[in-house]
Design a protein around this motif. Structure first.
Motif, PDB file in Angstrom:
ATOM      1  N   GLN A 106      -1.887   5.727   5.380  1.00  0.00           N
ATOM      2  CA  GLN A 106      -1.230   4.548   4.816  1.00  0.00           C
ATOM      3  C   GLN A 106      -1.012   3.502   5.903  1.00  0.00           C
ATOM      4  OE1 GLN A 106       2.903   5.042   4.023  1.00  0.00           O
ATOM      5  NE2 GLN A 106       3.077   3.220   2.717  1.00  0.00           N
ATOM      6  N   LYS A 107      -0.492   3.945   7.045  1.00  0.00           N
ATOM      7  CA  LYS A 107      -0.231   3.012   8.143  1.00  0.00           C
ATOM      8  C   LYS A 107      -1.538   2.441   8.712  1.00  0.00           C
ATOM      9  CE  LYS A 107       2.271   2.409  12.471  1.00  0.00           C
ATOM     10  NZ  LYS A 107       1.243   1.498  13.011  1.00  0.00           N
ATOM     11  N   LYS A 108      -2.532   3.312   8.925  1.00  0.00           N
ATOM     12  CA  LYS A 108      -3.787   2.848   9.502  1.00  0.00           C
ATOM     13  C   LYS A 108      -4.508   1.876   8.564  1.00  0.00           C
ATOM     14  CE  LYS A 108      -4.725   6.682  12.670  1.00  0.00           C
ATOM     15  NZ  LYS A 108      -4.864   5.828  13.854  1.00  0.00           N
ATOM     16  N   PHE A 109      -4.491   2.187   7.280  1.00  0.00           N
ATOM     17  CA  PHE A 109      -5.127   1.296   6.310  1.00  0.00           C
ATOM     18  C   PHE A 109      -4.374  -0.029   6.238  1.00  0.00           C
ATOM     19  CE2 PHE A 109      -5.969   0.387   1.609  1.00  0.00           C
ATOM     20  CZ  PHE A 109      -7.139  -0.289   1.880  1.00  0.00           C
TER      21      PHE A 109
ATOM     22  N   VAL B  76       0.866  -1.183   0.000  1.00  0.00           N
ATOM     23  CA  VAL B  76       0.000   0.000   0.000  1.00  0.00           C
ATOM     24  C   VAL B  76       0.901   1.231   0.000  1.00  0.00           C
ATOM     25  CG1 VAL B  76      -1.737   1.310   1.276  1.00  0.00           C
ATOM     26  CG2 VAL B  76      -1.819  -1.205   1.271  1.00  0.00           C
ATOM     27  N   LEU B  77       0.800   2.044  -1.021  1.00  0.00           N
ATOM     28  CA  LEU B  77       1.630   3.250  -1.117  1.00  0.00           C
ATOM     29  C   LEU B  77       1.097   4.341  -0.195  1.00  0.00           C
ATOM     30  CD1 LEU B  77       2.158   3.475  -4.986  1.00  0.00           C
ATOM     31  CD2 LEU B  77       3.618   2.348  -3.276  1.00  0.00           C
TER      32      LEU B  77
ATOM     33  N   GLU C  64      15.196   3.704   0.530  1.00  0.00           N
ATOM     34  CA  GLU C  64      16.434   3.042   0.094  1.00  0.00           C
ATOM     35  C   GLU C  64      16.660   3.212  -1.401  1.00  0.00           C
ATOM     36  OE1 GLU C  64      17.722  -1.576  -0.362  1.00  0.00           O
ATOM     37  OE2 GLU C  64      16.944  -0.981   1.612  1.00  0.00           O
ATOM     38  N   ASN C  65      15.557   3.207  -2.158  1.00  0.00           N
ATOM     39  CA  ASN C  65      15.650   3.364  -3.612  1.00  0.00           C
ATOM     40  C   ASN C  65      15.476   4.818  -4.052  1.00  0.00           C
ATOM     41  OD1 ASN C  65      15.707   0.524  -5.053  1.00  0.00           O
ATOM     42  ND2 ASN C  65      14.405   0.310  -3.246  1.00  0.00           N
ATOM     43  N   GLU C  66      15.465   5.735  -3.070  1.00  0.00           N
ATOM     44  CA  GLU C  66      15.359   7.174  -3.325  1.00  0.00           C
ATOM     45  C   GLU C  66      14.135   7.515  -4.165  1.00  0.00           C
ATOM     46  OE1 GLU C  66      19.138   8.267  -4.995  1.00  0.00           O
ATOM     47  OE2 GLU C  66      20.113   8.296  -3.028  1.00  0.00           O
ATOM     48  N   ILE C  67      13.015   6.870  -3.835  1.00  0.00           N
ATOM     49  CA  ILE C  67      11.753   7.127  -4.521  1.00  0.00           C
ATOM     50  C   ILE C  67      10.910   8.057  -3.659  1.00  0.00           C
ATOM     51  CG2 ILE C  67       9.624   6.101  -5.414  1.00  0.00           C
ATOM     52  CD1 ILE C  67      11.202   3.532  -5.922  1.00  0.00           C
ATOM     53  N   THR C  68      10.652   9.250  -4.150  1.00  0.00           N
ATOM     54  CA  THR C  68       9.880  10.250  -3.415  1.00  0.00           C
ATOM     55  C   THR C  68       8.390  10.125  -3.752  1.00  0.00           C
ATOM     56  OG1 THR C  68      10.019  11.917  -5.164  1.00  0.00           O
ATOM     57  CG2 THR C  68      11.851  11.808  -3.584  1.00  0.00           C
ATOM     58  N   LEU C  69       7.559  10.886  -3.031  1.00  0.00           N
ATOM     59  CA  LEU C  69       6.134  10.884  -3.324  1.00  0.00           C
ATOM     60  C   LEU C  69       5.869  11.384  -4.742  1.00  0.00           C
ATOM     61  CD1 LEU C  69       4.467  12.154  -0.021  1.00  0.00           C
ATOM     62  CD2 LEU C  69       4.933   9.819  -0.768  1.00  0.00           C
ATOM     63  N   GLN C  70       6.644  12.350  -5.187  1.00  0.00           N
ATOM     64  CA  GLN C  70       6.488  12.838  -6.560  1.00  0.00           C
ATOM     65  C   GLN C  70       6.865  11.753  -7.554  1.00  0.00           C
ATOM     66  OE1 GLN C  70       5.134  15.745  -7.764  1.00  0.00           O
ATOM     67  NE2 GLN C  70       5.337  14.675  -9.707  1.00  0.00           N
ATOM     68  N   ASP C  71       7.926  10.995  -7.235  1.00  0.00           N
ATOM     69  CA  ASP C  71       8.337   9.905  -8.114  1.00  0.00           C
ATOM     70  C   ASP C  71       7.225   8.867  -8.264  1.00  0.00           C
ATOM     71  OD1 ASP C  71      10.884  10.982  -8.477  1.00  0.00           O
ATOM     72  OD2 ASP C  71      11.717   9.900  -6.763  1.00  0.00           O
ATOM     73  N   LEU C  72       6.491   8.627  -7.176  1.00  0.00           N
ATOM     74  CA  LEU C  72       5.420   7.634  -7.222  1.00  0.00           C
ATOM     75  C   LEU C  72       4.354   8.009  -8.243  1.00  0.00           C
ATOM     76  CD1 LEU C  72       4.910   6.816  -3.421  1.00  0.00           C
ATOM     77  CD2 LEU C  72       6.014   5.391  -5.162  1.00  0.00           C
ATOM     78  N   LYS C  73       4.209   9.310  -8.516  1.00  0.00           N
ATOM     79  CA  LYS C  73       3.231   9.766  -9.497  1.00  0.00           C
ATOM     80  C   LYS C  73       3.723   9.543 -10.921  1.00  0.00           C
ATOM     81  CE  LYS C  73       1.548  13.491  -6.474  1.00  0.00           C
ATOM     82  NZ  LYS C  73       1.373  14.954  -6.330  1.00  0.00           N
ATOM     83  N   ASP C  74       5.065   9.512 -11.072  1.00  0.00           N
ATOM     84  CA  ASP C  74       5.651   9.493 -12.411  1.00  0.00           C
ATOM     85  C   ASP C  74       6.227   8.151 -12.835  1.00  0.00           C
ATOM     86  OD1 ASP C  74       5.096  12.251 -12.487  1.00  0.00           O
ATOM     87  OD2 ASP C  74       7.032  12.746 -11.588  1.00  0.00           O
TER      88      ASP C  74
ATOM     89  N   PHE D   5       4.001  -1.590   6.654  1.00  0.00           N
ATOM     90  CA  PHE D   5       4.167  -0.149   6.449  1.00  0.00           C
ATOM     91  C   PHE D   5       5.641   0.235   6.489  1.00  0.00           C
ATOM     92  CE2 PHE D   5       4.804   3.834   8.833  1.00  0.00           C
ATOM     93  CZ  PHE D   5       4.202   4.757   7.985  1.00  0.00           C
ATOM     94  N   ASP D   6       6.359  -0.260   7.495  1.00  0.00           N
ATOM     95  CA  ASP D   6       7.767   0.086   7.658  1.00  0.00           C
ATOM     96  C   ASP D   6       8.612  -0.405   6.491  1.00  0.00           C
ATOM     97  OD1 ASP D   6       7.359   1.371  10.086  1.00  0.00           O
ATOM     98  OD2 ASP D   6       7.644  -0.467  11.254  1.00  0.00           O
ATOM     99  N   GLU D   7       8.356  -1.633   6.037  1.00  0.00           N
ATOM    100  CA  GLU D   7       9.140  -2.181   4.938  1.00  0.00           C
ATOM    101  C   GLU D   7       8.900  -1.408   3.651  1.00  0.00           C
ATOM    102  OE1 GLU D   7      10.032  -6.409   2.607  1.00  0.00           O
ATOM    103  OE2 GLU D   7       8.422  -6.294   4.102  1.00  0.00           O
ATOM    104  N   THR D   8       7.640  -1.080   3.378  1.00  0.00           N
ATOM    105  CA  THR D   8       7.320  -0.312   2.165  1.00  0.00           C
ATOM    106  C   THR D   8       8.072   1.011   2.143  1.00  0.00           C
ATOM    107  OG1 THR D   8       5.106  -1.276   1.960  1.00  0.00           O
ATOM    108  CG2 THR D   8       5.479   0.844   0.874  1.00  0.00           C
ATOM    109  N   ASN D   9       7.974   1.764   3.229  1.00  0.00           N
ATOM    110  CA  ASN D   9       8.594   3.094   3.238  1.00  0.00           C
ATOM    111  C   ASN D   9      10.108   3.037   3.344  1.00  0.00           C
ATOM    112  OD1 ASN D   9       6.101   4.242   2.914  1.00  0.00           O
ATOM    113  ND2 ASN D   9       5.758   4.594   5.081  1.00  0.00           N
ATOM    114  N   SER D  10      10.646   2.010   3.984  1.00  0.00           N
ATOM    115  CA  SER D  10      12.100   1.838   4.044  1.00  0.00           C
ATOM    116  C   SER D  10      12.657   1.549   2.652  1.00  0.00           C
ATOM    117  CB  SER D  10      12.473   0.688   4.992  1.00  0.00           C
ATOM    118  OG  SER D  10      12.184   1.024   6.324  1.00  0.00           O
ATOM    119  N   LEU D  11      11.958   0.702   1.899  1.00  0.00           N
ATOM    120  CA  LEU D  11      12.410   0.380   0.543  1.00  0.00           C
ATOM    121  C   LEU D  11      12.256   1.572  -0.402  1.00  0.00           C
ATOM    122  CD1 LEU D  11      11.073  -3.274   0.187  1.00  0.00           C
ATOM    123  CD2 LEU D  11      13.469  -2.539   0.239  1.00  0.00           C
ATOM    124  N   LEU D  12      11.200   2.373  -0.202  1.00  0.00           N
ATOM    125  CA  LEU D  12      11.061   3.590  -1.000  1.00  0.00           C
ATOM    126  C   LEU D  12      12.241   4.526  -0.746  1.00  0.00           C
ATOM    127  CD1 LEU D  12       7.232   4.406  -0.645  1.00  0.00           C
ATOM    128  CD2 LEU D  12       8.414   3.545  -2.682  1.00  0.00           C
TER     129      LEU D  12
END
Length: 201
Positions: A58-61, A25-26, A88-98, A79-86
C-alpha cells in the motif's frame, strides 16, 4: 476470460470520475499461493506475511503514484493519513471487506477509493520470492493453467458519493521469478493502474 474493465451499465463513469479530486489507496489484499510450503514455514507465517505486505505494498504503491503524479489525474491521499483515519474510525481490514464504499470514503474524507488485490503463486523454497518477472501480459484470468506461473492483480475503484464500484481491472502477468517487491509495484500495480480512468493517457 473476463473483461479488462467492468462497469455498471447505469454508471456514467466519466461523470463520476471527473468529480473525484482526492482518492485513497486502501491496504492491499495479498495472497501467497504455495504448491508446498517451504521447510520451516507454517500457514500462520504466510498469513502474517500477507498482512504485513498488504501495508508495505500500500505504501509503496501510494509513493509510486505520487512519483508519477504527472500521469495521475487526482490527488492521492498520503499513506499515513489513510491509515490514521482508518484507525481513528476503528475500521479494521475485515471491516474494509464489509463496509460500503461511501461510508469508507466519508471516514477517509476522499471522493473515491482504490481497493487492490495481489495474488502471487510461489513454488520454490525462497521466502524472498514475491512475484514473477514480466514476459507477457494477459488481460483477465485467461487459461487457468497459466495461473500456476503468474501474478494476478485486481484493482477496484469505488465512488464515495454513490458507494458504487465504478470499475474493476484484472491483470495477469506471466513469466519468470524475481525477488524485488519494487517490480510488483512498477510492473504489476502500475500497469493495472494505467487501465483505470485516473491515468492521464
Amino acid at each position: 476470460m473476463i473483461p479488462k474493465t467492468s462497469f455498471s451499465q447505469e454508471t456514467n463513469v466519466d461523470s463520476l470520475v471527473k468529480q473525484h479530486k482526492k482518492i485513497a489507496v486502501l491496504p492491499l489484499k495479498v495472497y501467497y499461493i504455495y504448491k508446498t510450503l517451504p521447510e520451516g514455514l507454517k500457514v500462520g507465517d504466510v498469513r502474517n506475511k500477507e498482512y504485513e505486505d498488504g501495508f508495505l505494498l500500500q505504501k509503496k504503491f501510494n509513493d509510486y503514484l505520487k512519483l508519477k503524479k504527472e500521469s495521475v489525474t487526482v490527488e492521492i491521499q498520503s499513506f499515513d493519513e489513510t491509515n490514521s483515519l482508518l484507525a481513528e474510525n476503528e475500521i479494521t481490514l475485515q471491516d474494509l471487506k464489509d463496509l460500503p464504499a461511501d461510508f469508507i470514503c466519508k471516514a477517509l474524507k476522499v471522493d473515491g477509493i482504490i481497493d487492490a488485490e495481489i495474488r502471487l503463486n510461489t513454488f520454490i523454497n525462497n521466502e524472498e520470492i514475491v512475484g514473477r518477472e514480466l514476459l507477457s501480459i494477459a488481460i483477465g484470468v485467461g487459461n487457468k493453467n497459466k495461473l500456476d506461473n503468474s501474478v494476478l492483480s485486481k484493482m477496484k475503484i469505488s465512488d464515495g458519493n454513490t458507494g458504487e464500484m465504478i470499475g474493476e481491472f484484472p491483470l495477469v502477468l506471466v513469466g519468470t521469478m524475481f525477488k524485488s517487491t519494487e517490480k510488483v509495484i512498477e510492473k504489476m500495480l502500475w500497469l493495472n493502474f494505467k487501465n483505470t480512468p485516473y491515468y492521464k493517457k
